[in-house]
Design a protein around this motif. Structure first.
Motif, PDB file in Angstrom:
ATOM      1  N   PRO A  22       0.798  -1.224   0.000  1.00  0.00           N
ATOM      2  CA  PRO A  22       0.000   0.000   0.000  1.00  0.00           C
ATOM      3  C   PRO A  22       0.834   1.279   0.000  1.00  0.00           C
ATOM      4  O   PRO A  22       0.282   2.368  -0.090  1.00  0.00           O
ATOM      5  N   ALA A  89      -4.288   4.644  -1.880  1.00  0.00           N
ATOM      6  CA  ALA A  89      -4.779   3.554  -1.035  1.00  0.00           C
ATOM      7  C   ALA A  89      -5.796   4.050  -0.023  1.00  0.00           C
ATOM      8  O   ALA A  89      -6.661   3.302   0.429  1.00  0.00           O
ATOM      9  N   THR A 118      -2.483  -5.030   1.266  1.00  0.00           N
ATOM     10  CA  THR A 118      -3.898  -4.728   1.040  1.00  0.00           C
ATOM     11  C   THR A 118      -4.735  -5.986   1.212  1.00  0.00           C
ATOM     12  O   THR A 118      -4.235  -7.106   1.102  1.00  0.00           O
TER      13      THR A 118
END
Length: 186
Positions: A22, A89, A118
């Motif tokens: 991320p 993100a 993620t």
């Protein structure tokens, strides 16, 4: 593969998820494209443990208390994001949802990546979530890699709570009943 910016599907305690770093804006963009996800929807993260979660989010007192009670498990805790995360993100926000799953493969993958990964479901946005590696391949033929550890049990998604402030609030009902979250020790 994750450190190289590629998208990898992996099993969790509920469904198969999609992992990218991320902190890598290009990898996050690739994930949104592959999934067909709107960029206004923030990504949640999976951590190997609470210590790793602190590298992605600023764990408040309430968040630490909830993590001690519910992790590993299906409770996603939203906290202020660390500056190291890619803005994409966070979908332009300043918070991030993190959880430690009750699944040894997901935890091992986050640990091996060296940072939170993620955790969005491994499917095209709006489609049924995948519980097997075969279903991931069918739904996302452009996926860069899959960790196949068998079928996931499925079921309710994680409960999401906001612990960024002093008061904890419910964002999404899920596997942990809200009443049980409220009963967590102070």
């Amino acid at each position: 593969m994750i450190r190289d910016g590629l998208v990898v599907a992996y099993p969790t305690d509920t469904l198969y998820g999609l992992a990218v770093d991320p902190r890598n804006a290009a990898a996050v963009a690739r994930l949104y494209e592959l999934k067909g996800r709107v960029e206004s929807a923030a990504l949640t993260l999976i951590a190997a443990d609470t210590g790793q979660a602190r590298t992605a989010g600023q764990m408040t007192v309430a968040a630490e208390r909830l993590a001690a009670r519910w992790w590993p498990g299906p409770l996603t805790i939203v906290v202020p994001a660390q500056a190291s995360l890619a803005r994409a993100a966070l979908a332009g926000g300043s918070t991030v949802g993190i959880r430690v799953p009750d699944h040894r493969v997901a935890i091992a993958l986050a640990r091996a990546a060296g940072f939170c990964i993620t955790a969005t479901s491994a499917n095209r946005s709006g489609a049924a979530a995948a519980t097997t590696a075969e279903a991931v391949l069918e739904a996302l033929p452009g996926i860069d890699g899959i960790v196949d550890a068998g079928a996931c049990r499925g079921g309710a998604p994680s409960t999401i709570v906001n612990a960024a402030d002093r008061d904890v609030t419910l964002i999404r009902a899920g596997a942990v009943p809200w009443e049980r979250v409220l009963e967590s020790p102070e």
